[in-house]
Enzyme design. Structure first.
Site, PDB file in Angstrom:
ATOM      1  N   ASP A   1     -44.536  44.065  28.732  1.00 22.24           N
ATOM      2  CA  ASP A   1     -43.491  43.545  27.856  1.00 22.24           C
ATOM      3  C   ASP A   1     -44.175  42.971  26.612  1.00 22.24           C
ATOM      4  OD1 ASP A   1     -41.097  42.748  26.744  1.00 22.24           O
ATOM      5  OD2 ASP A   1     -40.339  41.815  28.562  1.00 22.24           O
TER       6      ASP A   1
HETATM    7  C1  NOJ Z   1     -38.864  41.660  25.163  1.00 22.56           C
HETATM    8  C2  NOJ Z   1     -37.882  42.024  26.240  1.00 22.56           C
HETATM    9  O1  NOJ Z   1     -38.137  41.260  27.396  1.00 22.56           O
HETATM   10  C3  NOJ Z   1     -37.904  43.495  26.608  1.00 22.56           C
HETATM   11  O2  NOJ Z   1     -36.829  43.745  27.456  1.00 22.56           O
HETATM   12  C4  NOJ Z   1     -37.888  44.367  25.398  1.00 22.56           C
HETATM   13  O3  NOJ Z   1     -37.903  45.714  25.779  1.00 22.56           O
HETATM   14  C5  NOJ Z   1     -39.080  44.018  24.528  1.00 22.56           C
HETATM   15  N1  NOJ Z   1     -38.964  42.642  24.102  1.00 22.56           N
HETATM   16  C6  NOJ Z   1     -39.213  44.917  23.306  1.00 22.56           C
HETATM   17  O4  NOJ Z   1     -38.270  44.608  22.361  1.00 22.56           O
END
Ligand code: NOJ
Length: 767
Positions: A304
């Site tokens: 993530d």
């Molecule tokens: C953080 C989020 O937790 C995740 O779900 C997302 O895909 C990423 N940011 C990228 O934007």
């Protein structure tokens, strides 16, 4: 007594137990990603030529500031601007760009990679396409309320068509985290509290995003996330730690991932949280031993957003270099946005801290992913500005959004058949902060890529269907969390002048989603006061709830004669709600999350385990029982609950046998009759309970559901299958097993009612 094999596993037990169960229930064939079985000669040849810098580049993903959707969303972390990024693409130091839009700019950037870089490796364009793109569909939680995986597949497909047309190959969706605590803001992004529904929806969305042919222009790679157990953050506090038994991890939080992989997902995102003290993004046991070892996952793991770098804040890595080392050794292939791989992998390999073979394995997987979607043969796939114009926000997309919206609405209460409303002859007052609001119809991810010009607010949607649009009075009364000068007075006057009040209250878009945990899940206080002022007029009130989680309803809102759970339904929200209000659509949604009586019951979910002192039915006999001082620990509206304008009678529940042999199939049948006046759809649910087991078991577990569409007076037989796989659970030594014994089974309208029967699972070789 459980028989064990030599390695300690019980006979008939398996680490993969649920996978076959999920596959059987969801009708999935377990997918073997052929592209990953063995890297191709092309991939090996490229790998052999790559420098460690180029390898680290393939393992790095950055925000696409060359074609950002809404400017710089995160200036603190986005240290790479468009110019730097283009230079790095040409230097072969980037493998993936994310969250950019625009086919032409993507084409130009791809050209820089393919013509400007030494090895000509094409870029992957990824993005958070969560519930639609330009045209927005209901938030995933709302769509889960449809209990209609085919619908989820269709909206995912439509989202993929729009998103790939703007030059995207890969979505960071579906979110498959099971969420049992409604304080957590990201409940909105998943399928709710149940593992079975979650697994079925996860698989449907993967099928929808990816389509039948990964190489097709409109196929979009899916990424189940967040691996793992992000939905179990303590107290529903965003990013918090996770303390979880191995059994609950495997039984509740992992199966939707397995179902997504079985449906063909080739990538997965590691979570922010720790699991029992080890951050998911440095968790070798999860990312390598379990994912690749036990499950045989051959695809790509992406971290993530800066989750690898955050190992430092976790107190798990000493510094960024250590964070990069821990993440890659644990099994994270691609580092998202932190840049720690591009910065530190070369020296980590040079020093011997990270074996080159580990980096090579990750690069092989990333290149194989690019190959699987046909990028090497056709780097410009999905990068056609003409297709972008043709496939975006078409009438068909908007019609699907409206249909999905209608099917996601849950009718919670409808005293004296107040709904549906007549289209003529009644004066309506539409009151509340969401009455004519166009900014809160999409949901948490709505602000990102959506074409907000499409947003249909409630007032517009209602007026479009009313014989006399002027018989609708609109007054906000207050904002979401603040008063409006004179707002209450005007709202009360509007209510007094009307026959029926529609009260549009609840949460704003930015009260749900990432980083939006709430300490209590009630309607904001000012709106509750507005509701009281309106109720005091004595007019009939229809509550139109706006929300991204279960809400604890209280006072006059709870007691209103009619209540519709309308979530965030996307671009066509106003039309979808009007369809249900005026009866063009008969509501058929069911709650994917339990509505508790009180916020303080959270985490609250229907399938908790029984205690030694369950609360008895008799409210006077509750001393020293599992209850709160003031209330029983029940739901106000349970998981699976939902009314319709029709009425359904379920009868004749029959089991094909009362003694199920170890390898046999039990058929459970029942009759469903529409005893109402109008055509409607009923969601028949099958729950089981394992009466006595070597671990305490949930009071109920959903194991099947079917939608039945019936004309008034019509009847149909529904048929479910239960096999041993559906009766399995994770035993004492963390293996899936089934135990012979008695099971209860219900054919039900929700998780707390139903017609029951029971059967016995016989031991192997018996019966
Ligand atoms: C953080 C989020 O937790 C995740 O779900 C997302 O895909 C990423 N940011 C990228 O934007």
């Amino acid at each position: 007594m459980t028989l064990k094999t030599a390695n300690g596993a019980p006979v008939g037990a398996s680490r993969r137990g649920f996978l076959s169960g999920a596959a059987a229930l969801a009708g999935l064939a377990v997918a073997t990603p052929r592209a990953f079985a063995r890297a191709s000669n092309r991939v090996e040849a490229l790998l052999a030529q790559m420098t460690i810098e180029e390898k680290a580049g393939q393992l790095s993903c950055f925000a696409d500031m060359i074609r950002p959707p809404i400017g710089d969303m995160n200036p603190l972390v986005n240290i790479r601007n468009a110019q730097t990024l283009t230079a790095e693409v040409k230097a072969g130091r980037i493998g993936v760009l994310m969250n950019g839009v625009g086919a032409q700019a993507a084409y130009d950037t791809q050209k820089a990679a393919v013509e400007g870089s030494r090895l000509k490796i094409p870029l992957l364009f990824a993005a958070d396409v969560i519930h639609g793109f330009r045209t927005v569909f209901p938030i995933p939680l709302a769509e889960a309320a449809s209990f209609d995986p085919h619908l989820a597949e269709r909206t995912a497909r439509a989202a993929a068509v729009e998103a790939t047309a703007t030059g995207l190959h890969w979505t960071f969706a579906p979110m498959v985290d099971v969420a049992r605590d409604q304080r957590w803001g990201r409940v909105a992004e998943g399928s709710g509290e149940d593992v079975f529904l979650g697994a079925v929806m996860a698989a449907a969305r993967v099928r929808g995003f990816q389509g039948k042919d990964l190489k097709a222009d409109d196929s979009m790679l899916a990424t189940p996330k967040h691996f793992a157990a992000y939905g179990a953050v303590t107290a529903g506090l965003e990013y918090n730690s996770v303390e979880l038994s191995e059994a609950t991890l495997r039984e509740v939080h992992l199966p939707p991932f397995q179902a997504a992989f079985a449906a063909g997902a080739l990538t997965v995102m590691s979570a922010f949280n720790d699991v029992n003290g080890v951050p998911a993004t440095a968790n070798k046991r999860l990312l390598t031993d379990l994912l690749r070892g036990e499950w045989g996952f051959k695809g790509v793991v992406i971290s993530d957003y800066t989750a690898d770098q955050e190992l430092v804040a976790h107190g798990f890595a000493a510094d960024d270099r250590d964070a990069a080392r821990l993440a890659i050794l644990a099994g994270v292939d691609i580092s998202m946005q932190s840049g720690v791989y591009i910065r530190y992998l070369p020296e980590l390999v040079a020093s011997g801290a990270v074996p080159m073979a580990t980096v090579d394995a990750a690069v092989r997987r990333v290149l194989s992913l690019k190959e699987a979607i046909g990028l090497f043969d056709n780097p410009y796939r999905s990068l056609d500005p003409k297709a972008e114009a043709a496939h975006t926000a078409t009438p068909a997309m908007r019609a699907l959004s409206r249909e999905a919206g209608g099917r996601s609405i849950v009718l919670l209460k409808n005293d004296r058949a107040l709904l549906p409303l007549p289209k003529a002859g009644k004066r309506l007052a539409l009151i509340g902060p969401f009455a004519d609001d166009r900014e809160n119809v999409l949901g948490a991810w709505g602000g990102f890529f959506a074409d907000r010009r499409l947003n249909v607010d409630l007032a517009t949607g209602l007026r479009a269907q009313m014989a006399d649009p002027n018989s609708l009075i609109v007054e906000r009364g207050c904002e979401v969390e603040t008063t409006i000068a004179g707002g209450f007075e005007r709202a009360v006057a509007a209510a007094q002048a009307a026959d029926i009040v529609l009260l549009a209250i609840g949460e704003s878009q930015d009260m749900t989603g990432e980083a939006k945990s709430r300490t209590d899940i009630r309607i904001p206080a000012v709106q509750q006061r507005l509701a009281e002022a309106i109720a005091a007029t004595g007019k009939s009130v229809v509550v139109l709830l706006r929300h991204g989680r279960a809400i604890a309803l209280e006072g006059v809102v709870r007691d209103a004669p009619a209540i519709l759970a309308t979530w965030f339904l996307g671009s066509e929200m106003g039309n979808a709600v009007a369809d249900v209000l005026f009866g063009a659509v008969n509501p058929s949604g069911r709650l994917p999350v339990s509505f508790p009586i009180d916020s303080g019951q959270e985490p609250f979910f229907y399938n908790g385990r029984t205690t030694g002192r369950p609360a008895p039915a008799d409210p006077n006999g509750q001393e020293y029982k599992a209850r709160w001082r003031s209330i029983r620990n029940d739901a106000l509206y349970p998981f699976g609950f939902g009314l319709t304008y029709a009425s359904f009678a379920v009868s004749d529940v029959k089991l094909s046998t009362a003694r199920l042999a170890w390898n046999d199939t039990l058929h459970v049948t029942a009759k469903v009759r529409n005893v109402g006046q109008v055509h409607g759809e009923h969601v028949v649910q099958l729950y089981i309970r394992d009466r006595v087991a070597s671990r305490t078991r949930p009071v109920r577990e959903l194991k099947g559901f079917q939608r039945v569409s019936l004309a008034p007076g019509a009847e149909r037989e529904v048929r479910f299958e239960l096999k041993r796989e559906h009766l399995m659970f994770v035993g004492d030594n963390d293996y899936w097993l089934a135990e012979p014994g008695v099971f209860d089974v219900w054919i039900a309208n929700s998780s707390v009612d139903g017609l029951g029967a029971s059967f016995e699972l016989l031991a192997a070789g018996q019966g």
